[in-house]
Design a protein around this motif. Structure first.
Motif, PDB file in Angstrom:
ATOM      1  N   PRO B 124       0.839  -1.312   0.047  1.00 29.52           N
ATOM      2  CA  PRO B 124      -0.200  -0.017   0.013  1.00 29.52           C
ATOM      3  C   PRO B 124       0.808   1.124   0.050  1.00 29.52           C
ATOM      4  O   PRO B 124       1.971   1.247   0.239  1.00 29.52           O
ATOM      5  CB  PRO B 124      -0.720  -0.191   1.304  1.00 29.52           C
ATOM      6  CG  PRO B 124       0.162  -0.913   2.333  1.00 29.52           C
ATOM      7  CD  PRO B 124       0.865  -2.010   1.399  1.00 29.52           C
ATOM      8  N   LEU B 125       0.282   2.345  -0.518  1.00 31.43           N
ATOM      9  CA  LEU B 125       0.965   3.515  -0.456  1.00 31.43           C
ATOM     10  C   LEU B 125       0.902   4.373   0.912  1.00 31.43           C
ATOM     11  O   LEU B 125       0.258   5.406   1.089  1.00 31.43           O
ATOM     12  CB  LEU B 125       0.340   4.533  -1.343  1.00 31.43           C
ATOM     13  CG  LEU B 125       0.863   4.247  -2.958  1.00 31.43           C
ATOM     14  CD1 LEU B 125       0.047   4.844  -4.039  1.00 31.43           C
ATOM     15  CD2 LEU B 125       2.419   4.116  -3.104  1.00 31.43           C
ATOM     16  N   ASP B 126       1.272   3.689   1.772  1.00 32.30           N
ATOM     17  CA  ASP B 126       1.088   4.132   3.313  1.00 32.30           C
ATOM     18  C   ASP B 126       2.041   4.747   3.938  1.00 32.30           C
ATOM     19  O   ASP B 126       2.097   5.284   5.028  1.00 32.30           O
ATOM     20  CB  ASP B 126       0.744   2.937   4.119  1.00 32.30           C
ATOM     21  CG  ASP B 126      -0.612   2.321   4.297  1.00 32.30           C
ATOM     22  OD1 ASP B 126      -1.249   2.889   3.684  1.00 32.30           O
ATOM     23  OD2 ASP B 126      -0.837   1.469   5.102  1.00 32.30           O
ATOM     24  N   ILE B 129       1.881   7.398   6.644  1.00 30.99           N
ATOM     25  CA  ILE B 129       1.334   7.021   8.072  1.00 30.99           C
ATOM     26  C   ILE B 129       2.245   5.901   8.633  1.00 30.99           C
ATOM     27  O   ILE B 129       1.871   5.458   9.601  1.00 30.99           O
ATOM     28  CB  ILE B 129      -0.262   6.745   8.007  1.00 30.99           C
ATOM     29  CG1 ILE B 129      -0.505   5.412   6.969  1.00 30.99           C
ATOM     30  CG2 ILE B 129      -1.143   8.195   7.428  1.00 30.99           C
ATOM     31  CD1 ILE B 129      -1.743   4.857   7.302  1.00 30.99           C
ATOM     32  N   ASP B 131       4.876   3.682  10.446  1.00 29.94           N
ATOM     33  CA  ASP B 131       6.056   4.240  11.363  1.00 29.94           C
ATOM     34  C   ASP B 131       7.483   3.631  10.942  1.00 29.94           C
ATOM     35  O   ASP B 131       8.226   4.304  11.109  1.00 29.94           O
ATOM     36  CB  ASP B 131       5.610   3.442  12.688  1.00 29.94           C
ATOM     37  CG  ASP B 131       4.941   4.297  13.523  1.00 29.94           C
ATOM     38  OD1 ASP B 131       4.859   5.566  13.246  1.00 29.94           O
ATOM     39  OD2 ASP B 131       3.945   3.444  14.274  1.00 29.94           O
ATOM     40  N   ASN B 157      -4.203  -5.379  -3.128  1.00 29.57           N
ATOM     41  CA  ASN B 157      -4.854  -6.418  -2.474  1.00 29.57           C
ATOM     42  C   ASN B 157      -5.240  -5.535  -1.135  1.00 29.57           C
ATOM     43  O   ASN B 157      -4.989  -4.790  -0.718  1.00 29.57           O
ATOM     44  CB  ASN B 157      -3.972  -7.409  -1.909  1.00 29.57           C
ATOM     45  CG  ASN B 157      -4.075  -8.661  -2.554  1.00 29.57           C
ATOM     46  OD1 ASN B 157      -5.007  -8.650  -3.441  1.00 29.57           O
ATOM     47  ND2 ASN B 157      -3.097  -9.610  -2.501  1.00 29.57           N
ATOM     48  N   VAL B 158      -6.595  -6.191  -0.646  1.00 24.65           N
ATOM     49  CA  VAL B 158      -7.042  -5.725   0.569  1.00 24.65           C
ATOM     50  C   VAL B 158      -6.673  -6.781   1.806  1.00 24.65           C
ATOM     51  O   VAL B 158      -7.249  -7.996   1.540  1.00 24.65           O
ATOM     52  CB  VAL B 158      -8.394  -5.311   0.703  1.00 24.65           C
ATOM     53  CG1 VAL B 158      -8.860  -4.891   2.072  1.00 24.65           C
ATOM     54  CG2 VAL B 158      -8.566  -4.140  -0.388  1.00 24.65           C
ATOM     55  N   LYS B 161      -5.637  -4.467   8.365  1.00 22.35           N
ATOM     56  CA  LYS B 161      -4.886  -3.252   8.616  1.00 22.35           C
ATOM     57  C   LYS B 161      -4.175  -3.234  10.125  1.00 22.35           C
ATOM     58  O   LYS B 161      -3.119  -2.799  10.176  1.00 22.35           O
ATOM     59  CB  LYS B 161      -5.357  -1.906   8.300  1.00 22.35           C
ATOM     60  CG  LYS B 161      -5.647  -1.590   6.762  1.00 22.35           C
ATOM     61  CD  LYS B 161      -4.142  -1.456   5.933  1.00 22.35           C
ATOM     62  CE  LYS B 161      -3.879  -0.021   6.079  1.00 22.35           C
ATOM     63  NZ  LYS B 161      -2.441   0.054   5.309  1.00 22.35           N
ATOM     64  N   ARG B 162      -5.117  -3.738  11.096  1.00 23.35           N
ATOM     65  CA  ARG B 162      -4.813  -3.330  12.459  1.00 23.35           C
ATOM     66  C   ARG B 162      -4.932  -4.577  13.035  1.00 23.35           C
ATOM     67  O   ARG B 162      -5.838  -4.537  13.908  1.00 23.35           O
ATOM     68  CB  ARG B 162      -5.506  -2.038  12.855  1.00 23.35           C
ATOM     69  CG  ARG B 162      -5.082  -0.767  12.117  1.00 23.35           C
ATOM     70  CD  ARG B 162      -6.033   0.416  12.758  1.00 23.35           C
ATOM     71  NE  ARG B 162      -7.641   0.102  12.453  1.00 23.35           N
ATOM     72  CZ  ARG B 162      -7.840   0.477  11.107  1.00 23.35           C
ATOM     73  NH1 ARG B 162      -7.002   0.930  10.236  1.00 23.35           N
ATOM     74  NH2 ARG B 162      -8.984   0.391  10.760  1.00 23.35           N
ATOM     75  N   ASP B 172       0.224  -4.829  10.470  1.00 24.87           N
ATOM     76  CA  ASP B 172      -0.661  -4.277   9.283  1.00 24.87           C
ATOM     77  C   ASP B 172      -0.176  -4.986   7.949  1.00 24.87           C
ATOM     78  O   ASP B 172       1.085  -5.191   7.623  1.00 24.87           O
ATOM     79  CB  ASP B 172      -0.302  -2.874   8.877  1.00 24.87           C
ATOM     80  CG  ASP B 172      -0.902  -2.336   7.696  1.00 24.87           C
ATOM     81  OD1 ASP B 172      -1.509  -2.988   6.672  1.00 24.87           O
ATOM     82  OD2 ASP B 172      -1.168  -0.988   7.757  1.00 24.87           O
ATOM     83  N   GLU B 174      -1.259  -5.585   4.957  1.00 25.40           N
ATOM     84  CA  GLU B 174      -1.024  -5.245   3.725  1.00 25.40           C
ATOM     85  C   GLU B 174       0.437  -4.932   3.472  1.00 25.40           C
ATOM     86  O   GLU B 174       0.754  -4.944   2.240  1.00 25.40           O
ATOM     87  CB  GLU B 174      -1.870  -4.006   3.331  1.00 25.40           C
ATOM     88  CG  GLU B 174      -3.214  -4.163   2.966  1.00 25.40           C
ATOM     89  CD  GLU B 174      -4.084  -3.080   2.704  1.00 25.40           C
ATOM     90  OE1 GLU B 174      -3.508  -1.906   2.771  1.00 25.40           O
ATOM     91  OE2 GLU B 174      -5.232  -3.215   2.448  1.00 25.40           O
ATOM     92  N   ARG B 175       1.230  -4.517   4.550  1.00 25.63           N
ATOM     93  CA  ARG B 175       2.487  -4.201   4.140  1.00 25.63           C
ATOM     94  C   ARG B 175       3.293  -5.110   4.154  1.00 25.63           C
ATOM     95  O   ARG B 175       4.624  -4.992   3.759  1.00 25.63           O
ATOM     96  CB  ARG B 175       2.826  -3.126   5.408  1.00 25.63           C
ATOM     97  CG  ARG B 175       2.225  -1.787   5.154  1.00 25.63           C
ATOM     98  CD  ARG B 175       2.528  -0.967   6.440  1.00 25.63           C
ATOM     99  NE  ARG B 175       1.460   0.209   6.540  1.00 25.63           N
ATOM    100  CZ  ARG B 175       1.605   0.740   7.557  1.00 25.63           C
ATOM    101  NH1 ARG B 175       2.223   0.521   8.860  1.00 25.63           N
ATOM    102  NH2 ARG B 175       0.479   1.918   7.776  1.00 25.63           N
ATOM    103  N   SER B 202      -1.241 -14.528  -3.421  1.00 22.14           N
ATOM    104  CA  SER B 202      -1.714 -13.043  -2.996  1.00 22.14           C
ATOM    105  C   SER B 202      -2.542 -12.965  -1.646  1.00 22.14           C
ATOM    106  O   SER B 202      -2.664 -12.163  -1.232  1.00 22.14           O
ATOM    107  CB  SER B 202      -2.262 -12.064  -4.009  1.00 22.14           C
ATOM    108  OG  SER B 202      -3.517 -12.659  -4.643  1.00 22.14           O
TER     109      SER B 202
END
Lengths: 182, 569, 387
Positions: B124-126, B129, B131, B157-158, B161-162, B172, B174-175, B202
C-alpha cells in the motif's frame, strides 16, 4: 568575451557645465511627476493574488470534509526555519475516517518563523498543506501567532481533490468485506 | 565454524579482489568489504529462508577442464570464469576461494527491479502514515534498486490493517512482504512458534496460530526484524517519525545481562529503545520489558529538586547539610548496583574521606535464561571491582538494621536504594539521618533529611560491568532536568564540602585515569577507548563468588563446568 | 499719540500676520516637499490625516484629506507632544539655544522684505514691515547668521557626526556667502543705475527698477550664481553637506529630537521660503506682473496693481508675489529629488573655483555694460519714487 569600445571623446564646453544633464534630470523627474501614480491604497485597494502565490501555509480538507493531513511530519522535517511542529495521533476506530489511521493531534505553525518558502506544500505527500492567498498576518502576542490545528483548517478550507486516495481505499475495503474474502 | 574465522579466501566482487573469511555468508561477506547486496529475508542471526529473491547476484567460478582439472585460459592467458547461466541468491551461498560476483551487472539490476516491482505490486501507499518510513528497507531499496515508476494499474490487495498480534505488537498485513523473518525468529530464537502464514498466493497472510498470541517477552524483536512496516510496536505506534530520532548507544539496566541498546530521542524526549548488535552479549535482541524502561525519565515520582528537611533548597544548602549530618556520628553508606563504575569509585573516595561501612542490596528476581538475569542491577560487579564490596551482598540490609537498633549508625548515605523495602522499618529509619541520592521518590525519601535528585541512566554517561565482567559504556541520551548534576559531580561536591577545598566536577576520563592506577583489573583502561562492544575484564579474583545468575544466551555461570559453547544457538 | 499708538498696533498686527504667513508657508513647504517627493517617485504622498468635523464635509473634506492639508498640523502636534530628550553628554545651554538661533535669523529677515505694493495717493508704496534702505545688506547679514544655529548645534551635541556637520556647514557658508554677495552687485548697480534715482539698497527700489525687464532675464549668470549659492546657504540638496544622512547619520541634528528638531526643521524651510522671496525680488521682478520693456504705454502690464483700488491691488500684488516665491520653493524641491548630493570637495571646488570668479567677472562685465548704457541712454527721468 567581445571587447566593447566605449566612446570616451572629451566633453564639450556645454557638457562640462553639467547643465544638460541637470536639465535632463529635471525633465525626467517632471515627467514622472505628471505620470499616474503606482501606489496601491492598501487597506481600501487589495492586490490581485496570483494563483501560485505563496501566502500563509494552511491545512485543507478534502471535499468530503476529511482532514487531509495524516501527520507524516515531512513538512516538519523539511521546514527550513523549523516553524512547523506536529503532534501525531491516531484516529479512533469509531471514527468514520478510521481507515486513515493517523492524523495530527495538534499541528502548529509559528507564523513568526515561517519564511513562506512553500517547501511544506511541495513535500506533502497527501496534498494537505497549501500556501494560499492570505498574506496579512497580525497578532498581539507571540503565542497568538503560533497557529494551531483548528485555526489552520479554518484558514485552509476545502480544496478539490484529484485522487481520493483514502476514499478509494475504503471502498476497496468495503467491497472486500461485502464480497467475502477479497 | 571456528576455523573459518581464520581462513581467509579471496573472492572477486565486481572485478575487485577482496579477502574474506572462508565459508562466510555472501551477504555478510560483501557487507564486510563495503558492497551492499540488498536483502529482506536474510538476517545474520536467523536461518536462511531465501524467499525474497532480492539478493540475486551473478556468480561464477574459475573454469577448469572437466577431464584434466587444468585451468582453462583465455587468449590473454587469464583463467576463464565460468558464470552460472542464472543468477543465484547470495544469502544462501557461502564464500569460497576464487568465487566471482557481479553485483552491478545488468542482469542483477534487472533482477532487483523485477523483485522490487513484484513486492510493490500489493504494497500500500502508506508511507505517510507508516512508522517504518525512514528506516524501511523497501523504501530504501525502491530508491536504490527499484524501477522508479509503477506499471500496476489494477486494484491492490486488501488485507487486515490493524491486527493486534499480541499485547505489544500490531500487524498491518497489507504492508507485509512475506519475508518470514518474524516467523523464523519466533521459531528459532524465541522458541515460541506462534506466527505463521496462512492462505496462498496473494492471499498469503501472517497470523498467530489459533488460540495463541505473540505475547512473549521478546515479541518486540519481530518489530525490529521486520524490514517493512508490517509489524509495529503498539507503544511507539504513531508517536514520532524515525528521521527525527537520534540514536544514542546505551546499556539496558533491567538486569546484569547488560544488553546493548540504542535509545532514540528527539529534543530531550525519549521515544523508544531498540537493541544494539553485540554478538558477545545480546546478538541483536533484547527483552520487551527493557524497552519500556525509558518511561522512568518522565515518571510521576521523579525527583527534580534538592530538599533539606522537606524544604526546597539549593545544591549548596543541600551539600552543606550533608556535611553537617555526616559529622553527627558514625556514617553508613548504602551503595547500589544501579550506580555506574565511576559513581561507585567516587563513593569509595567519599567513604575514604568520611569512613563508614558500605552496604549493598542484592536485588534478585526472576531470570529467563536468555537476556534477563536473576541479578536485577546492571553493575553489581562494578561494586566488587571498585572495592566497595568484598563479597556478595545480602538481599536485605539486616546488618545495617541491627547497627541502627544498637545506635552504632547515626547517618546513612543512601544511593537510590529503598531502605524500607530492603528491610529497615520506617520507625527505625527515622532515628537516623538519611541522606538520599536518587532519581525517584519512594518510602525512604519520605523519611530522608536531605534529598539530592540524581539523573537516570539516560541522562548521564558512564559504564557498567555486566555479568560476564564485561565493561560497557553508556552515553548520555537526553539532558536531565534543569539543575541536576551527575552523581559523580554531586559526590565530588560533597567531598570538597567536607574537605573544605575547591570543587571541580570530575570527568569520566579523569576518574578512569585514577581507577586505572588504583584498581588492578582496570589497569590500562581508557574511558574514551572502551569499545562499543565492551571490554572483558579479568574476573579471576571473583571466580569463587556464588553469583545468582544462571545460564543465559551468552552467559555461563563460572561455577558450572564451562563445557558448551557460550552461544546457545 | 493716538496715531503713534495706532501705528504701533498696526505694525504689531502686521508683524504677527507676517510671522503667521511665513511659518505656515514653511509648514506647508514640508507638506509640499513630501508631496513633490512622492509625485516624482510615482507615489501619492500624505493623504490620510483627517481633521474631525471638517473632513466630514462632503466632497471638499475628503479632497482636503487627500491633499494632505492636515498633515502639517499632525506633524506639529506630534513634535510638540513627543518626549523631548536631553542627552546627558551635551552642552545643555548651547544645545537648547542652537535651534532658536537657527530659526530666528530666518524670521528676522522678513522684516525688510517687501511683499507687495499699495497706492498712497499717487505714490506707490511697498507693503513692508520696515522699509529700510539697506534692505539687501540686512538680509545678507541676518541670513548668514543661520549658520550659527547649525554650528552651535553640531558642537553642543558633543558627538562626532554632528560635529562634522557643523564644521562642514561653516566652511560651506563662508564659501558661498562670497559668491552670493557678489552676484547681487550687478543687480544693485542696475537698480542704482540708469533708470533710478536715490534708491540706495532698498529692496522696493530693486523691484521697481525691474519694471522694464526682469533682471533674471538679462542677468542670467548672476541669477544662476545667486540661486546656486542660495541652495548652498539653505543647506538644500545638492548641497546638504551638514545633514548628509548617508555619511553623517543626520549631521548637525543627529542628537536632536522632538520639538528642538522641529525648530531646526521649520527653520530650514523658513529659510527656503525667505530665500525664494529674495530671489524673486532680486531677479524676477518681485510682484511686477510682466515686463513692460520700458515702453510707457505698456506700463499697465508691469504694474497693473496701481490701476486697481487699494483693497484689490494690494492683496493681488502680494498674492502674485507669493505665487512667484512658491514657484521657487517648488524648484528647490524639484531639484532636491532630482540631483544627487555633491561630494564635499566638489562643493568647495564649485564654490571657490567657479562661482566666485564667475561672480567677479559678472560684476566687472555688468558694471561696464551698465556704465556704457548710462552714457548712451542717460535720460533725465524722474525716479519712480521719491522718499
Amino acid at each position: 568575451m567581445a571587447v566593447k569600445v566605449v566612446d570616451r571623446s572629451p566633453l564639450n564646453f556645454w557638457e562640462k557645465t553639467y547643465m544638460p544633464q541637470v536639465l535632463g534630470g529635471l525633465k525626467i523627474t517632471l515627467d514622472n511627476m505628471l505620470r499616474p501614480k503606482v501606489t496601491l491604497q492598501y487597506p481600501e485597494e487589495r492586490p490581485t493574488i496570483p494563483d501560485n502565490y505563496r501566502g500563509v501555509p494552511t491545512l485543507v480538507r478534502d471535499p468530503n470534509g476529511r482532514e487531509k493531513c495524516v501527520s507524516c511530519q515531512l513538512c516538519e522535517f523539511v521546514c527550513p526555519p523549523k516553524a512547523i511542529r506536529i503532534t501525531p495521533g491516531d484516529i479512533d476506530d469509531s471514527d468514520e475516517n478510521a481507515h486513515v489511521e493517523k492524523r495530527p493531534k495538534d499541528f502548529e505553525i509559528n507564523m513568526l518563523r515561517c519564511i513562506y518558502c512553500g517547501m511544506c506544500q511541495e513535500v506533502c505527500p497527501e496534498e494537505a498543506i497549501f500556501l494560499q492567498d492570505i498574506y496579512s498576518v497580525s497578532g498581539y502576542s507571540r503565542e497568538e501567532l503560533v497557529y494551531h490545528k483548528a485555526k489552520l483548517y479554518e484558514l485552509g478550507g476545502t480544496l478539490p481533490d484529484q485522487h481520493y486516495k483514502w476514499d478509494r481505499k475504503k471502498e476497496a475495503e468495503e467491497k472486500v468485506a461485502a464480497g467475502g474474502h477479497h | 565454524m571456528a576455523d573459518s574465522e581464520t581462513n581467509l579466501v579471496t573472492i572477486n566482487i565486481d572485478g575487485n579482489e577482496h579477502s574474506v573469511p572462508n565459508g562466510m555468508n555472501l551477504v555478510d561477506a560483501c557487507e564486510s568489504v563495503g558492497v551492499e547486496i540488498p536483502h529482506y529475508c536474510y538476517h545474520p542471526k536467523l536461518s536462511v529462508a531465501g524467499n525474497c529473491r532480492m539478493c540475486l547476484v551473478e556468480m561464477g567460478m574459475p573454469m577448469r577442464d572437466r577431464a584434466t582439472g587444468e585451468p582453462v585460459l583465455d587468449d590473454d592467458g587469464v583463467q576463464k570464469i565460468g558464470w552460472m547461466p542464472k543468477p543465484a541468491i547470495a544469502c544462501a551461498s557461502k564464500t569460497m576461494p576464487g568465487l566471482h560476483l557481479k553485483t552491478k551487472s545488468d542482469l542483477t539490476k534487472e533482477c532487483r527491479e523485477g523483485v522490487m516491482e513484484f513486492l510493490l505490486v500489493n504494497h500500500p501507499l502508506d508511507c505517510p502514515i507508516c512508522d517504518q518510513a525512514g528506516e524501511c528497507r523497501l523504501q530504501e531499496f525502491a530508491t536504490d534498486y527499484g524501477r522508479g515508476f509503477s506499471r500496476y494499474v489494477e486494484e491492490k490487495n486488501v488485507k487486515p490493517k490493524r491486527t493486534k498480534l499480541g499485547p505489544r505488537v500490531t500487524l498491518d498485513d497489507e504492508r507485509c512482504i512475506l519475508c518470514s523473518r518474524c516467523v523464523r525468529f519466533c521459531d528459532e530464537i524465541d522458541e515460541n512458534p506462534v506466527l505463521g502464514f496462512t492462505e496462498r498466493g496473494s492471499y498469503n497472510t501472517l497470523t498467530c496460530f489459533p488460540g495463541t498470541q505473540l505475547d512473549s517477552n521478546y515479541s518486540l524483536n519481530t518489530v525490529d526484524l521486520c524490514p517493512v512496516g508490517a509489524l509495529t510496536s503498539t507503544d511507539f505506534r504513531f508517536k514520532m517519525r524515525v528521521w527525527f530520532l537520534k540514536p544514542t548507544p546505551s546499556i539496558c539496566t533491567e538486569s546484569s545481562a547488560g544488553v546493548n541498546t540504542e535509545v532514540w530521542s528527539r529534543e530531550g524526549v525519549i521515544y523508544r529503545i531498540t537493541p544494539r548488535r553485540n554478538d558477545l552479549v545480546n546478538d541483536t535482541w533484547m527483552a520487551d520489558t527493557g524497552r519500556a524502561l525509558y518511561h522512568q525519565v518522565e515518571a510521576e515520582n521523579r525527583m527534580k529538586s534538592f530538599r533539606v528537611d522537606g524544604n526546597r533548597a539549593s545544591i549548596g544548602e543541600a551539600t552543606q547539610r550533608v556535611r553537617e549530618l555526616m559529622s553527627v556520628g558514625p556514617v553508613a553508606y548504602v551503595g547500589s548496583g544501579q550506580m555506574s563504575v565511576e559513581e561507585q569509585w567516587m563513593l569509595r573516595k567519599l567513604a575514604e574521606v568520611e569512613p563508614g561501612a558500605v552496604h549493598f542490596v542484592y536485588h534478585q528476581g526472576e531470570g529467563d535464561d536468555r537476556l534477563i538475569s536473576k541479578d536485577k542491577t546492571p553493575n553489581l560487579r562494578g561494586g566488587l571491582l571498585t572495592g566497595l564490596l568484598k563479597t556478595l551482598p545480602e538481599t536485605h540490609l539486616h546488618a545495617l538494621r541491627d547497627q541502627l537498633e544498637k545506635g552504632e549508625v547515626k547517618t546513612i548515605v543512601c544511593f537510590g536504594e529503598d531502605l524500607v523495602k530492603a528491610g529497615i522499618g520506617p520507625d527505625l529509619l527515622k532515628k537516623a539521618n538519611i541522606i538520599y541520592l536518587g532519581s525517584h521518590r519512594n518510602d525512604t525519601t519520605d523519611i530522608a533529611r536531605v534529598l539530592i535528585p540524581t539523573l537516570t541512566v539516560f541522562e548521564r554517561s558512564g559504564s557498567f560491568v555486566n555479568q560476564q565482567f564485561r565493561l560497557q559504556k553508556f552515553a548520555q541520551c537526553v539532558p536531565g532536568p534543569a539543575g541536576l548534576l551527575p552523581t559523580t559531580a554531586l559526590l565530588a561536591r560533597i567531598i570538597s564540602e567536607i574537605k573544605g577545598d575547591a570543587y571541580t566536577a570530575p570527568s569520566n576520563p579523569m576518574l578512569w585515569r585514577e581507577m586505572g592506577l588504583a584498581i588492578e583489573q582496570f589497569a590500562g583502561v581508557e574511558f574514551a577507548k572502551i569499545p562499543a562492544t565492551g571490554l572483558e575484564l579479568d574476573s579471576s579474583a571473583f571466580a569463587q563468588l556464588p553469583f545468582v545468575e544462571e545460564k543465559g544466551w551468552h552467559y555461563e555461570p563460572a561455577a558450572e563446568p564451562a563445557g558448551a559453547e557460550s552461544s546457545a544457538h | 499719540m493716538d496715531s503713534l499708538l495706532l501705528d504701533i498696533v498696526i505694525k504689531v498686527i502686521f508683524a504677527l500676520l507676517f510671522v503667521a504667513v511665513i511659518m505656515s508657508l514653511a509648514a506647508y513647504s514640508v507638506l509640499g516637499e513630501r508631496k513633490v517627493a512622492s509625485w516624482i517617485q510615482g507615489r501619492v504622498g500624505p493623504n490620510r490625516t483627517a481633521l474631525p468635523g471638517i473632513s466630514a464635509i462632503p466632497v471638499l473634506g475628503p479632497q482636503l484629506v487627500k491633499l494632505g492639508i492636515w498633515q502639517p498640523l499632525a506633524d506639529g502636534v506630534k513634535f510638540l507632544f513627543k518626549e523631548d530628550p536631553l542627552p546627558g553628554h551635551v552642552n545643555k545651554l548651547y544645545y537648547c539655544l542652537a535651534p532658536c538661533i537657527a530659526l530666528v535669523p530666518a524670521l528676522t529677515t522678513m522684516v525688510v522684505l517687501p511683499v507687495g505694493q499699495y497706492m498712497d495717493g499717487d505714490v506707490v508704496k511697498p507693503i513692508i514691515l520696515a522699509n529700510v534702505d539697506i534692505g539687501i545688506l540686512f538680509i545678507l547679514a541676518f541670513g548668514s547668521l543661520g549658520v550659527y544655529g547649525i554650528v552651535i548645534g553640531g558642537w553642543a551635541a558633543n558627538s562626532k557626526y554632528p560635529y562634522f556637520g557643523g564644521i562642514r556647514s561653516s566652511a560651506q557658508m563662508i564659501s558661498y556667502e562670497l559668491a552670493m554677495g557678489m552676484s547681487i552687485l550687478p543687480v544693485l548697480i542696475w537698480a542704482n543705475g540708469p533708470n533710478s534715482g536715490l534708491a540706495g539698497l532698498s529692496l522696493f527700489n530693486i523691484v521697481e527698477s525691474q519694471q522694464g525687464m526682469w533682471l533674471g532675464v538679462w542677468m542670467p549668470i548672476p541669477a544662476f550664481i545667486f540661486l546656486v549659492s542660495l541652495y548652498a546657504e539653505t543647506n538644500r540638496l545638492p548641497f546638504d553637506m551638514p545633514e548628509s544622512e548617508t555619511e553623517l547619520v543626520g549631521g548637525f541634528h543627529t542628537e536632536y529630537g522632538s520639538f528642538k528638531f522641529g525648530l531646526f526643521f521649520v527653520g530650514e524651510y523658513a529659510h527656503m521660503v525667505i530665500g525664494s522671496a529674495v530671489f524673486t525680488i532680486l531677479f524676477l521682478g518681485g510682484w511686477n506682473f510682466l515686463p513692460d520693456f520700458g515702453i510707457e504705454s505698456l506700463h499697465w502690464l508691469s504694474d497693473p496693481w496701481a490701476l486697481m483700488p487699494n483693497w484689490l491691488g494690494g492683496p493681488l500684488s502680494v498674492i502674485y508675489f507669493i505665487g512667484k516665491t512658491l514657484f521657487f520653493v517648488f524648484l528647490f524641491m524639484w531639484v532636491r529629488w532630482t540631483l544627487p548630493r555633491f561630494r564635499y570637495d566638489q562643493v568647495m571646488t564649485l564654490g571657490w573655483k567657479y562661482l566666485v570668479p564667475g561672480a567677479l567677472i559678472c560684476v566687472v562685465a555688468y558694471a561696464i555694460i551698465i556704465g556704457l548704457w548710462d552714457i548712451a541712454f542717460a535720460i533725465d527721468q524722474t525716479p519712480a519714487i521719491v522718499e
